[in-house]
Design a protein around this motif. Sequence first.
Motif, PDB file in Angstrom:
ATOM      1  N   PHE A  34       0.839  -1.207   0.000  1.00  0.00           N
ATOM      2  CA  PHE A  34       0.000   0.000   0.000  1.00  0.00           C
ATOM      3  C   PHE A  34       0.868   1.250   0.000  1.00  0.00           C
ATOM      4  N   MET A  35       1.987   1.159   0.728  1.00  0.00           N
ATOM      5  CA  MET A  35       2.868   2.318   0.868  1.00  0.00           C
ATOM      6  C   MET A  35       3.585   2.618  -0.448  1.00  0.00           C
ATOM      7  N   ALA A  36       4.153   1.581  -1.088  1.00  0.00           N
ATOM      8  CA  ALA A  36       4.914   1.796  -2.322  1.00  0.00           C
ATOM      9  C   ALA A  36       3.996   2.259  -3.455  1.00  0.00           C
ATOM     10  N   VAL A  40      -2.901   3.593  -0.097  1.00  0.00           N
ATOM     11  CA  VAL A  40      -3.378   3.999   1.230  1.00  0.00           C
ATOM     12  C   VAL A  40      -2.360   4.983   1.814  1.00  0.00           C
ATOM     13  N   SER A  42      -1.371   7.833   5.352  1.00  0.00           N
ATOM     14  CA  SER A  42      -1.242   7.674   6.802  1.00  0.00           C
ATOM     15  C   SER A  42      -2.573   7.773   7.546  1.00  0.00           C
ATOM     16  N   ILE A  45      -4.601   4.311   6.580  1.00  0.00           N
ATOM     17  CA  ILE A  45      -4.242   3.068   7.274  1.00  0.00           C
ATOM     18  C   ILE A  45      -5.031   2.943   8.576  1.00  0.00           C
ATOM     19  N   VAL A  49      -7.290  -0.214   9.752  1.00  0.00           N
ATOM     20  CA  VAL A  49      -7.210  -0.824  11.084  1.00  0.00           C
ATOM     21  C   VAL A  49      -8.603  -0.848  11.738  1.00  0.00           C
ATOM     22  N   ASP A  63       2.079  -1.457  18.770  1.00  0.00           N
ATOM     23  CA  ASP A  63       3.327  -1.998  18.214  1.00  0.00           C
ATOM     24  C   ASP A  63       3.070  -3.018  17.097  1.00  0.00           C
ATOM     25  N   MET A  65       1.338  -1.987  14.450  1.00  0.00           N
ATOM     26  CA  MET A  65       1.090  -1.107  13.291  1.00  0.00           C
ATOM     27  C   MET A  65       2.319  -1.093  12.384  1.00  0.00           C
ATOM     28  N   PRO A  67       4.392  -2.601   8.605  1.00  0.00           N
ATOM     29  CA  PRO A  67       4.131  -3.083   7.238  1.00  0.00           C
ATOM     30  C   PRO A  67       3.974  -4.600   7.180  1.00  0.00           C
ATOM     31  N   LEU A  70       0.393  -5.093   7.992  1.00  0.00           N
ATOM     32  CA  LEU A  70      -0.691  -4.309   7.377  1.00  0.00           C
ATOM     33  C   LEU A  70      -0.501  -3.886   5.926  1.00  0.00           C
ATOM     34  N   ASP A  71       0.697  -4.073   5.344  1.00  0.00           N
ATOM     35  CA  ASP A  71       0.982  -3.336   4.112  1.00  0.00           C
ATOM     36  C   ASP A  71       0.560  -3.978   2.790  1.00  0.00           C
TER      37      ASP A  71
END
Lengths: 85, 321
Positions: A34-36, A40, A42, A45, A49, A63, A65, A67, A70-71
């Motif tokens: 999702f980040m790359a 999604v 900040s 995310i 969640v 702790d 949270m 990648p 979740l990523d």
Amino acid sequence: MLTETEMKQKIRDFIAETFLIGDEQDSFENTDSFMATGIVDSTGILEVVGFIESEYEMTVEDDEMTPSNLDSVNNLTEFVIRKTG
Amino acid sequence: MKLPDLLAQAVERYGSRIAITHENNHLSYEQLAAWANNLSEQLRALDLSSGARIGLFLENSSEYLAAFWAICQSEFVIVPLDTSGSPETIASIISDCDMEAIFASPRFRRKFPDIIRRTKNLKAVICSSPTGLEPDSIQSVLMASMPSATDIYASKHHARDDNTKSLAAIFYTSGSTGMSKGVMLSHENLVTNTIATLEYLDLTENDSVMVVLPFYYIYGNSLLLTHIAAGARLVIDNRFMYPELILDTMQNEKVTGFSGVPSNFTIMLGKSTLTEREFPHLRYFTQAGGGMSPDTIRNLIEAFPDKQLFVMYGQLRRHLG
């Protein structure tokens, strides 16, 4: 109880419907970060969640949270299974 | 004093110190200046108009800084662009300021053809890998890569116009009230603000700041300028989506400052292990970019009673804690 495949589809649908429009909804892989890819951000995310917490009656600790949990659609699915299985 | 003098002074005093840390790469002041010189030469080879507007379509990175300094020391005008902008928005800014060249990250390659198609006067795209654009539509230039640590930096004296009132940069507003507008800033505007801010924060060459704000925001740009002027270090991490990673970086890199907008603090206080961790090297937080709720301010001060918090939003800069 949902099968893993059904759970993955449900998570994928949530991501697609919440963050993408039109053709984009089919244009990402379950392994895509999702980040790359920027699917999604900040604040997004936190919605993700919130979704898995209410949908699967679980709590995501601060702790957790990360990648690795979740990523991507696949990471999320595996994380939910680990937490609720 | 003009913008390039800020970097030149820092190089003279702190040449071998680290200016930028990003993804475990460290770039010294001398390397940054050498890179900026190489990029200036690339710009000068492009036959642009005097005072040409040059875009920065790059995420926070060493490339961003090298291109930023290259543009201003070549007497061109810096136009930072919101990297999340749509091709339409980017193209409208390019047309609005009559931009002639653009530094672009290969990360945004998908957007290039659409942007180029919508613009007329843009002459060149400078990118660290092939752009894939048709050569008859625009000139693609391969961006000079980072010089190695062993490359010798030769200070160059460019004959320069010393008019500090000349235009240095145009920052476009987010357009929340309609069309985005270009805010034109002179060298004097930026240098004066930089010196005032670094004195106010008491920044020295021993400081290092955690950078999660994009440099294309005026607040992010202020971090860039103040820390370079002080000979300090910019620690870049673009992964704020996962605040735990940012907290790891803050601890590993022993940063002395963290700068954020209200949402950064809300997220970190609400959904991260910020308050459970120790940051012995951290000296201060700065906050700008909008009013932060009194509760968030209170929670931050209570969690970190020994750190300074500078609230830099609004007409008055308040100093709390």
